[in-house]
Design a protein around this motif. Sequence first.
Motif, PDB file in Angstrom:
ATOM      1  N   ARG A  29     -20.392  31.920 -18.808  1.00  0.00           N
ATOM      2  CA  ARG A  29     -19.536  30.750 -18.667  1.00  0.00           C
ATOM      3  C   ARG A  29     -19.151  30.184 -20.031  1.00  0.00           C
ATOM      4  O   ARG A  29     -18.005  29.790 -20.265  1.00  0.00           O
ATOM      5  CB  ARG A  29     -20.237  29.670 -17.826  1.00  0.00           C
ATOM      6  CG  ARG A  29     -20.366  30.002 -16.352  1.00  0.00           C
ATOM      7  CD  ARG A  29     -20.669  28.749 -15.545  1.00  0.00           C
ATOM      8  NE  ARG A  29     -21.841  28.044 -16.046  1.00  0.00           N
ATOM      9  CZ  ARG A  29     -23.084  28.290 -15.652  1.00  0.00           C
ATOM     10  NH1 ARG A  29     -23.311  29.252 -14.752  1.00  0.00           N
ATOM     11  NH2 ARG A  29     -24.096  27.601 -16.144  1.00  0.00           N
ATOM     12  N   ARG A  31     -18.960  31.844 -22.856  1.00  0.00           N
ATOM     13  CA  ARG A  31     -17.984  32.738 -23.493  1.00  0.00           C
ATOM     14  C   ARG A  31     -16.590  32.514 -22.921  1.00  0.00           C
ATOM     15  O   ARG A  31     -15.602  32.488 -23.656  1.00  0.00           O
ATOM     16  CB  ARG A  31     -18.404  34.195 -23.303  1.00  0.00           C
ATOM     17  CG  ARG A  31     -19.642  34.602 -24.100  1.00  0.00           C
ATOM     18  CD  ARG A  31     -19.825  36.110 -24.070  1.00  0.00           C
ATOM     19  NE  ARG A  31     -21.025  36.506 -24.763  1.00  0.00           N
ATOM     20  CZ  ARG A  31     -22.191  36.760 -24.181  1.00  0.00           C
ATOM     21  NH1 ARG A  31     -22.298  36.653 -22.855  1.00  0.00           N
ATOM     22  NH2 ARG A  31     -23.253  37.103 -24.900  1.00  0.00           N
ATOM     23  N   GLY A  32     -16.538  32.355 -21.595  1.00  0.00           N
ATOM     24  CA  GLY A  32     -15.248  32.110 -20.973  1.00  0.00           C
ATOM     25  C   GLY A  32     -14.630  30.794 -21.432  1.00  0.00           C
ATOM     26  O   GLY A  32     -13.434  30.728 -21.725  1.00  0.00           O
ATOM     27  N   GLU A  33     -15.463  29.739 -21.527  1.00  0.00           N
ATOM     28  CA  GLU A  33     -14.946  28.451 -21.974  1.00  0.00           C
ATOM     29  C   GLU A  33     -14.475  28.513 -23.424  1.00  0.00           C
ATOM     30  O   GLU A  33     -13.471  27.905 -23.786  1.00  0.00           O
ATOM     31  CB  GLU A  33     -16.029  27.383 -21.813  1.00  0.00           C
ATOM     32  CG  GLU A  33     -16.332  27.035 -20.364  1.00  0.00           C
ATOM     33  CD  GLU A  33     -17.447  26.013 -20.249  1.00  0.00           C
ATOM     34  OE1 GLU A  33     -17.882  25.513 -21.318  1.00  0.00           O
ATOM     35  OE2 GLU A  33     -17.885  25.727 -19.129  1.00  0.00           O
ATOM     36  N   ARG A  35     -13.300  31.169 -25.030  1.00  0.00           N
ATOM     37  CA  ARG A  35     -12.017  31.889 -25.068  1.00  0.00           C
ATOM     38  C   ARG A  35     -10.876  30.983 -24.594  1.00  0.00           C
ATOM     39  O   ARG A  35      -9.805  30.936 -25.218  1.00  0.00           O
ATOM     40  CB  ARG A  35     -12.097  33.136 -24.185  1.00  0.00           C
ATOM     41  CG  ARG A  35     -13.037  34.218 -24.699  1.00  0.00           C
ATOM     42  CD  ARG A  35     -12.844  35.495 -23.921  1.00  0.00           C
ATOM     43  NE  ARG A  35     -13.891  36.461 -24.216  1.00  0.00           N
ATOM     44  CZ  ARG A  35     -14.965  36.641 -23.464  1.00  0.00           C
ATOM     45  NH1 ARG A  35     -15.121  35.940 -22.337  1.00  0.00           N
ATOM     46  NH2 ARG A  35     -15.871  37.544 -23.793  1.00  0.00           N
ATOM     47  N   GLU A  36     -11.117  30.279 -23.498  1.00  0.00           N
ATOM     48  CA  GLU A  36     -10.079  29.402 -22.962  1.00  0.00           C
ATOM     49  C   GLU A  36      -9.745  28.271 -23.935  1.00  0.00           C
ATOM     50  O   GLU A  36      -8.573  27.928 -24.133  1.00  0.00           O
ATOM     51  CB  GLU A  36     -10.530  28.829 -21.619  1.00  0.00           C
ATOM     52  CG  GLU A  36     -10.635  29.881 -20.518  1.00  0.00           C
ATOM     53  CD  GLU A  36     -11.208  29.299 -19.238  1.00  0.00           C
ATOM     54  OE1 GLU A  36     -11.488  28.079 -19.230  1.00  0.00           O
ATOM     55  OE2 GLU A  36     -11.372  30.039 -18.257  1.00  0.00           O
ATOM     56  N   ASN A  37     -10.766  27.693 -24.558  1.00  0.00           N
ATOM     57  CA  ASN A  37     -10.521  26.600 -25.493  1.00  0.00           C
ATOM     58  C   ASN A  37      -9.816  27.070 -26.758  1.00  0.00           C
ATOM     59  O   ASN A  37      -8.992  26.345 -27.317  1.00  0.00           O
ATOM     60  CB  ASN A  37     -11.839  25.907 -25.851  1.00  0.00           C
ATOM     61  CG  ASN A  37     -12.377  25.057 -24.712  1.00  0.00           C
ATOM     62  OD1 ASN A  37     -11.622  24.598 -23.861  1.00  0.00           O
ATOM     63  ND2 ASN A  37     -13.679  24.843 -24.699  1.00  0.00           N
ATOM     64  N   ALA A  39      -7.692  29.543 -26.856  1.00  0.00           N
ATOM     65  CA  ALA A  39      -6.295  29.698 -26.454  1.00  0.00           C
ATOM     66  C   ALA A  39      -5.610  28.341 -26.325  1.00  0.00           C
ATOM     67  O   ALA A  39      -4.438  28.183 -26.692  1.00  0.00           O
ATOM     68  CB  ALA A  39      -6.216  30.463 -25.129  1.00  0.00           C
ATOM     69  N   LEU A  40      -6.346  27.351 -25.821  1.00  0.00           N
ATOM     70  CA  LEU A  40      -5.780  26.016 -25.674  1.00  0.00           C
ATOM     71  C   LEU A  40      -5.481  25.392 -27.040  1.00  0.00           C
ATOM     72  O   LEU A  40      -4.483  24.676 -27.202  1.00  0.00           O
ATOM     73  CB  LEU A  40      -6.749  25.129 -24.888  1.00  0.00           C
ATOM     74  CG  LEU A  40      -6.280  23.700 -24.563  1.00  0.00           C
ATOM     75  CD1 LEU A  40      -4.956  23.726 -23.815  1.00  0.00           C
ATOM     76  CD2 LEU A  40      -7.348  22.963 -23.764  1.00  0.00           C
ATOM     77  N   GLU A  43      -2.177  26.536 -28.211  1.00  0.00           N
ATOM     78  CA  GLU A  43      -1.092  25.845 -27.532  1.00  0.00           C
ATOM     79  C   GLU A  43      -0.919  24.423 -28.070  1.00  0.00           C
ATOM     80  O   GLU A  43       0.205  23.938 -28.242  1.00  0.00           O
ATOM     81  CB  GLU A  43      -1.371  25.800 -26.018  1.00  0.00           C
ATOM     82  CG  GLU A  43      -1.371  27.165 -25.352  1.00  0.00           C
ATOM     83  CD  GLU A  43      -0.022  27.862 -25.472  1.00  0.00           C
ATOM     84  OE1 GLU A  43       1.021  27.163 -25.362  1.00  0.00           O
ATOM     85  OE2 GLU A  43       0.000  29.082 -25.689  1.00  0.00           O
TER      86      GLU A  43
END
Length: 380
Positions: A29, A31-33, A35-37, A39-40, A43
């Motif tokens: 979880r 690692r996923g957060e 990666r998402e952050n 990418a965010l 943006e």
Amino acid sequence: MDWEAIAKAGLTVGAPVAAIVGLGSRKRRLRGEIRENLALVEEIEKSEPLREFSLVSGWLHGRIALDVAKLTGQELDTGKKPIPWGGVVFAAVLGLVSAAWTYWLVRDGFVWYSVIPGTVAALMALSLMGQVTGREKAPHEQGPLPPGAVAASTEWASERVATSLALAAAGGIDNRLQPGMQADVVLRFAKLLQLGAYEAALDLADDNWLLCRLQSWLWNNREHYGPGIPELESHLDEMAADLSGHATWSDFVNSEAHQFGRAWGDVDFDSYGVAGNRRRVAADLDVVILAPVGPTGGYFVMSATALPDAMIFLVRYADERWRVSNHVGISPPSPGWPPTWWSTDDPVIATLPDPGSGQSGDAVVADSPPPATTSESTDD
């Protein structure tokens, strides 16, 4: 019973369950957060209002840094006290025995004296909870680490590897602890003075340091060698002509050894570390900062931080070797009567009259050395 069929059924059901649990594990979880952050963040950086007029990007970067620390097992808070396993085992055994005894007493009905072992069992249960929970250390219990510091653990081989790589990534590994280099010279110098080996320590100090120490000593004893500056100058010239053979050399050495031994006698230099960043103040001058790290292998700080009980040394490179130039300041001492050590806590300077007052300074005792320790703001 068909054990083979049972095993196949277990594998069939267990594999997907294990996969689901693995996907939902804490590290996955995180690692996923992360990666998402990340990418965010990209943006957000594309939006000029968010990038230029808000702290959104900084907040998100901070969140990512905390998640990476959790993922790699870095302790960012004050840590936890170790579980007292001896007390835990004792409480568990006594609690279980008391609980079993209570059950045996009331197996046929309640009896009043079953309250005694029952109370002991309840108390042991509370003791267990107290010993394994609420172990977070208060900020003042974190030892020599300054507020906001992150310990660099080196207890296990894996921690030493991780810490060494982190230091290398931060640019904190160099050759200053190699024999004859800046930090090595400072540590040997300090330990020799601590042991009272003053003459041996002089081989690690530059000539200007010794000159200023002689001037300090003569100034502090000017009632014997003065009282005026011409008399002090004359005595200094006589000593400089033949240091070890001069009649007052042994008095000077014994006085200096006593002062440094008293000032640094309780310092455990083996528990001190060297500030990671190299600090050059001139082409041939480096500042070396020693700070206590206690049982930890060191620590990282993220911003300018006051290092408690830090010791500041200045070293000079001359004649193809490093030597100590100052033990209390970041500038070479200036010869004079008295010499200037560039320390605001020098008791000798504090006794001098203000400029233009027309007064002469009062005599000071001979065993008042410049302070040995200080606190320094640094970004290490």
